[in-house]
Design a protein around this motif. Structure first.
Motif, PDB file in Angstrom:
ATOM      1  N   LYS A 175     123.556  55.946  45.921  1.00 28.80           N
ATOM      2  CA  LYS A 175     123.569  54.606  45.316  1.00 28.80           C
ATOM      3  C   LYS A 175     122.386  54.414  44.370  1.00 28.80           C
ATOM      4  N   TYR A 176     121.327  55.152  44.592  1.00 27.71           N
ATOM      5  CA  TYR A 176     120.108  54.987  43.801  1.00 27.71           C
ATOM      6  C   TYR A 176     119.945  56.106  42.772  1.00 27.71           C
ATOM      7  N   GLN A 177     121.018  56.769  42.442  1.00 27.67           N
ATOM      8  CA  GLN A 177     120.981  57.909  41.532  1.00 27.67           C
ATOM      9  C   GLN A 177     120.526  57.523  40.129  1.00 27.67           C
ATOM     10  N   GLY A 178     120.765  56.305  39.688  1.00 26.18           N
ATOM     11  CA  GLY A 178     120.397  55.877  38.350  1.00 26.18           C
ATOM     12  C   GLY A 178     118.924  55.528  38.197  1.00 26.18           C
ATOM     13  N   THR A 179     118.169  55.520  39.278  1.00 26.89           N
ATOM     14  CA  THR A 179     116.754  55.172  39.173  1.00 26.89           C
ATOM     15  C   THR A 179     115.973  56.353  38.640  1.00 26.89           C
ATOM     16  N   GLU A 180     114.732  56.096  38.291  1.00 28.63           N
ATOM     17  CA  GLU A 180     113.884  57.146  37.719  1.00 28.63           C
ATOM     18  C   GLU A 180     113.324  58.100  38.773  1.00 28.63           C
ATOM     19  N   GLU A 181     113.619  57.857  40.023  1.00 27.84           N
ATOM     20  CA  GLU A 181     113.095  58.688  41.105  1.00 27.84           C
ATOM     21  C   GLU A 181     113.901  59.980  41.233  1.00 27.84           C
ATOM     22  N   GLU A 182     113.207  61.032  41.633  1.00 26.50           N
ATOM     23  CA  GLU A 182     113.878  62.310  41.889  1.00 26.50           C
ATOM     24  C   GLU A 182     114.735  62.176  43.149  1.00 26.50           C
ATOM     25  N   MET A 183     115.905  62.769  43.138  1.00 22.51           N
ATOM     26  CA  MET A 183     116.809  62.695  44.294  1.00 22.51           C
ATOM     27  C   MET A 183     116.168  63.307  45.535  1.00 22.51           C
ATOM     28  N   GLU A 184     115.418  64.396  45.353  1.00 18.95           N
ATOM     29  CA  GLU A 184     114.770  65.053  46.500  1.00 18.95           C
ATOM     30  C   GLU A 184     113.779  64.101  47.178  1.00 18.95           C
ATOM     31  N   ASP A 185     113.046  63.317  46.358  1.00 18.44           N
ATOM     32  CA  ASP A 185     112.092  62.361  46.922  1.00 18.44           C
ATOM     33  C   ASP A 185     112.821  61.280  47.706  1.00 18.44           C
ATOM     34  N   LEU A 186     113.914  60.780  47.135  1.00 21.02           N
ATOM     35  CA  LEU A 186     114.672  59.741  47.824  1.00 21.02           C
ATOM     36  C   LEU A 186     115.293  60.264  49.120  1.00 21.02           C
ATOM     37  N   ILE A 187     115.748  61.501  49.099  1.00 15.02           N
ATOM     38  CA  ILE A 187     116.307  62.094  50.326  1.00 15.02           C
ATOM     39  C   ILE A 187     115.216  62.239  51.379  1.00 15.02           C
ATOM     40  N   SER A 188     114.011  62.603  50.960  1.00 15.42           N
ATOM     41  CA  SER A 188     112.896  62.703  51.914  1.00 15.42           C
ATOM     42  C   SER A 188     112.583  61.346  52.534  1.00 15.42           C
ATOM     43  N   ILE A 189     112.558  60.320  51.705  1.00 17.92           N
ATOM     44  CA  ILE A 189     112.282  58.971  52.212  1.00 17.92           C
ATOM     45  C   ILE A 189     113.411  58.511  53.122  1.00 17.92           C
ATOM     46  N   GLY A 190     114.649  58.771  52.726  1.00 22.98           N
ATOM     47  CA  GLY A 190     115.791  58.423  53.564  1.00 22.98           C
ATOM     48  C   GLY A 190     115.774  59.165  54.887  1.00 22.98           C
ATOM     49  N   THR A 191     115.320  60.408  54.863  1.00 26.23           N
ATOM     50  CA  THR A 191     115.241  61.203  56.096  1.00 26.23           C
ATOM     51  C   THR A 191     114.222  60.602  57.062  1.00 26.23           C
ATOM     52  N   ILE A 192     113.149  60.043  56.521  1.00 30.15           N
ATOM     53  CA  ILE A 192     112.180  59.357  57.383  1.00 30.15           C
ATOM     54  C   ILE A 192     112.867  58.198  58.093  1.00 30.15           C
ATOM     55  N   GLY A 193     113.681  57.444  57.354  1.00 29.92           N
ATOM     56  CA  GLY A 193     114.443  56.355  57.966  1.00 29.92           C
ATOM     57  C   GLY A 193     115.400  56.865  59.028  1.00 29.92           C
ATOM     58  N   LEU A 194     116.022  58.002  58.769  1.00 28.17           N
ATOM     59  CA  LEU A 194     116.939  58.599  59.752  1.00 28.17           C
ATOM     60  C   LEU A 194     116.188  58.999  61.018  1.00 28.17           C
ATOM     61  N   ILE A 195     115.034  59.615  60.861  1.00 30.59           N
ATOM     62  CA  ILE A 195     114.234  60.016  62.028  1.00 30.59           C
ATOM     63  C   ILE A 195     113.841  58.787  62.845  1.00 30.59           C
ATOM     64  N   LYS A 196     113.429  57.713  62.149  1.00 34.55           N
ATOM     65  CA  LYS A 196     113.099  56.470  62.858  1.00 34.55           C
ATOM     66  C   LYS A 196     114.319  55.934  63.607  1.00 34.55           C
ATOM     67  N   ALA A 197     115.482  56.015  62.957  1.00 32.94           N
ATOM     68  CA  ALA A 197     116.708  55.512  63.581  1.00 32.94           C
ATOM     69  C   ALA A 197     117.043  56.293  64.844  1.00 32.94           C
ATOM     70  N   VAL A 198     116.994  57.611  64.750  1.00 28.51           N
ATOM     71  CA  VAL A 198     117.323  58.445  65.918  1.00 28.51           C
ATOM     72  C   VAL A 198     116.313  58.193  67.036  1.00 28.51           C
ATOM     73  N   THR A 199     115.052  58.028  66.683  1.00 30.01           N
ATOM     74  CA  THR A 199     114.009  57.816  67.688  1.00 30.01           C
ATOM     75  C   THR A 199     114.150  56.463  68.381  1.00 30.01           C
ATOM     76  N   THR A 200     114.550  55.411  67.646  1.00 30.64           N
ATOM     77  CA  THR A 200     114.588  54.067  68.221  1.00 30.64           C
ATOM     78  C   THR A 200     115.985  53.619  68.640  1.00 30.64           C
ATOM     79  N   PHE A 201     116.989  54.450  68.447  1.00 30.38           N
ATOM     80  CA  PHE A 201     118.370  54.050  68.734  1.00 30.38           C
ATOM     81  C   PHE A 201     118.568  53.803  70.228  1.00 30.38           C
ATOM     82  N   ASP A 202     119.271  52.698  70.524  1.00 26.53           N
ATOM     83  CA  ASP A 202     119.624  52.371  71.903  1.00 26.53           C
ATOM     84  C   ASP A 202     121.127  52.129  71.945  1.00 26.53           C
ATOM     85  N   SER A 203     121.855  53.065  72.556  1.00 32.15           N
ATOM     86  CA  SER A 203     123.315  52.996  72.558  1.00 32.15           C
ATOM     87  C   SER A 203     123.843  51.799  73.338  1.00 32.15           C
ATOM     88  N   GLU A 204     123.054  51.214  74.193  1.00 35.95           N
ATOM     89  CA  GLU A 204     123.506  50.074  74.997  1.00 35.95           C
ATOM     90  C   GLU A 204     123.495  48.765  74.209  1.00 35.95           C
TER      91      GLU A 204
END
Length: 189
Positions: free
Chosen positions: A29-58
């Motif tokens: 979704k952010y492909q049109g920005t001036e940021e490199e895709m690799e950088d955005l994927i790295s930042i998104g991966t940090i969010g994913l790690i936070k999500a997996v760490t804090t996820f509560d299935s209940e």
């Protein structure tokens, strides 16, 4: 998910690896920005790690739904932080070149009637810090002596004798108060 609840780090890593495509999908979704895709994927991966760490299935949503929100939030936080610093400019940032091909910096073209604009800005910053420290570090008597002695807060400058006469103490005591106050300020400065 059960192994993750029990604190298995390998289970967490597997969940992160298996959901990396989700990060790539959201980053598109952010492909049109001036940021490199690799950088955005790295930042998104940090969010994913936070999500997996804090996820509560209940609590309700599936991991993918929760992770998508976390990845999106991490990217948005990055863009907000970048927007705040976007207007900052360094005096040493190159802004062009002259006829000989040498880089021209912003500091090179700042017009000022003062000898050095940078030292004026530095003086203003130091002055603000000094006024903050006056209230925080010094006793009321030390503050009063320095304010009178140096004409702070746009006041009149007084000699040590004049201050001594106004406060009803000796000139040598005023000198000691002034000296000790300056030492305190220098330590905190």
């Amino acid at each position: 998910m059960q192994r993750l609840k029990e604190g298995d780090i390998q289970a967490r890593n597997i969940l992160v690896e298996h959901n990396l495509r989700l990060v790539a999908h959201i980053v598109k979704k952010y492909q049109g920005t001036e940021e490199e895709m690799e950088d955005l994927i790295s930042i998104g991966t940090i969010g994913l790690i936070k999500a997996v760490t804090t996820f509560d299935s209940e609590k309700g949503p599936r991991l993918a739904t929760y992770a998508a929100r976390c990845v999106e939030n991490e990217l948005l936080m990055f863009f907000r932080a970048k927007k705040k610093t976007a207007r900052e400019t360094s005096y040493y940032e190159p802004i062009g070149t002259d006829k000989e091909g040498n880089e021209i910096h912003l500091l090179d073209i700042i017009e000022s009637s003062e000898r050095d604009a940078f030292s004026q800005i530095s003086l203003k910053s130091d002055s603000q810090r000094l006024y903050e420290l006056l209230d925080r570090v010094l006793t009321p008597r030390e503050q009063r002596v320095l304010i009178m002695r140096y004409g702070l807060y746009n006041g009149k400058e007084y000699t040590q004798r004049e201050i001594a006469a106004q406060l009803g103490i000796s000139r040598s005591y005023i000198s000691r108060i002034e000296k000790n106050a300056l030492i305190k300020l220098r330590e905190y400065f």
